[in-house]
Design a protein around this motif. Structure first.
Motif, short mmCIF file in Angstrom:
data_model
loop_
_atom_site.label_atom_id
_atom_site.label_comp_id
_atom_site.label_asym_id
_atom_site.label_seq_id
_atom_site.Cartn_x
_atom_site.Cartn_y
_atom_site.Cartn_z
N SER A 26 0.83 -1.21 0.00
CA SER A 26 0.00 0.00 0.00
C SER A 26 0.87 1.26 0.00
O SER A 26 0.55 2.24 -0.68
CB SER A 26 -0.95 -0.01 1.19
N VAL A 27 1.97 1.25 0.73
CA VAL A 27 2.86 2.42 0.74
C VAL A 27 3.49 2.59 -0.65
O VAL A 27 3.60 3.72 -1.16
CB VAL A 27 3.95 2.26 1.83
N THR A 28 3.87 1.51 -1.28
CA THR A 28 4.43 1.59 -2.63
C THR A 28 3.40 2.14 -3.61
O THR A 28 3.72 3.00 -4.44
CB THR A 28 4.90 0.19 -3.09
N GLY A 29 2.17 1.70 -3.50
CA GLY A 29 1.11 2.22 -4.38
C GLY A 29 0.86 3.69 -4.17
O GLY A 29 0.70 4.45 -5.13
N MET A 30 0.86 4.12 -2.90
CA MET A 30 0.66 5.55 -2.63
C MET A 30 1.82 6.38 -3.18
O MET A 30 1.62 7.48 -3.70
CB MET A 30 0.50 5.78 -1.13
N ALA A 36 3.29 10.23 -9.70
CA ALA A 36 2.60 10.49 -10.96
C ALA A 36 1.86 11.83 -10.90
O ALA A 36 1.94 12.64 -11.83
CB ALA A 36 1.62 9.36 -11.27
N LEU A 37 1.15 12.10 -9.80
CA LEU A 37 0.42 13.36 -9.67
C LEU A 37 1.38 14.55 -9.57
O LEU A 37 1.11 15.62 -10.12
CB LEU A 37 -0.51 13.32 -8.47
N ALA A 38 2.50 14.39 -8.89
CA ALA A 38 3.48 15.46 -8.81
C ALA A 38 4.08 15.75 -10.18
O ALA A 38 4.31 16.91 -10.54
CB ALA A 38 4.57 15.09 -7.81
N THR A 39 4.31 14.71 -10.96
CA THR A 39 4.85 14.89 -12.32
C THR A 39 3.85 15.64 -13.19
O THR A 39 4.20 16.57 -13.92
CB THR A 39 5.19 13.52 -12.94
#
Length: 126
Positions: A26-30, A36-39
């Protein structure tokens, strides 16, 4: 199917999450979603500067979005609607008439002409 049986047989609840490395997954997914959103956010923030850098190489065409000032578009000639002619013809030609009656008929004729003209313009654009 044989591979799923040991997974289904594992403990459920928090014990299952801990044993199945659920927290790490779950931490890896977050983190993946955050990166992705920051990019995407960074790209959107930098886009005006990037377009300013690219504009000398690929200039925006002058006539693509705006009409050129050298060749303004003349409005299309519109015919006078028959109703306007009829209203104008119904006005008394001679003799004194109440001013308010004439004004109302003229205002109605002008209003109809404006409406007909704008309706014809909308139909021509579509």
């Amino acid at each position: 199917m044989a591979l799923l049986l040991p997974i289904l047989a594992e403990a459920s609840g928090w014990q299952g999450i801990v044993e199945g490395r659920g927290l790490a997954i779950s931490v890896t997914g977050m983190l993946i979603v955050f990166v992705a959103l920051a990019t995407i956010s960074t790209f959107i923030a930098m886009l005006p500067k990037l377009l300013a850098l690219i504009e000398p190489i690929f200039p925006e065409s002058a006539g693509h979005h705006h009409a050129s000032p050298a060749a303004p578009q003349a409005p299309a000639p519109t015919a006078v609607p028959a109703t306007v002619v009829a209203v104008a013809g119904s006005l008394p030609a001679a003799g004194p008439a109440p001013a308010q009656q004439d004004d109302g008929a003229v205002i109605a004729a002008i209003g109809y002409a404006v409406h007909a003209s704008s309706s014809a313009g909308k139909g021509a654009k579509a």
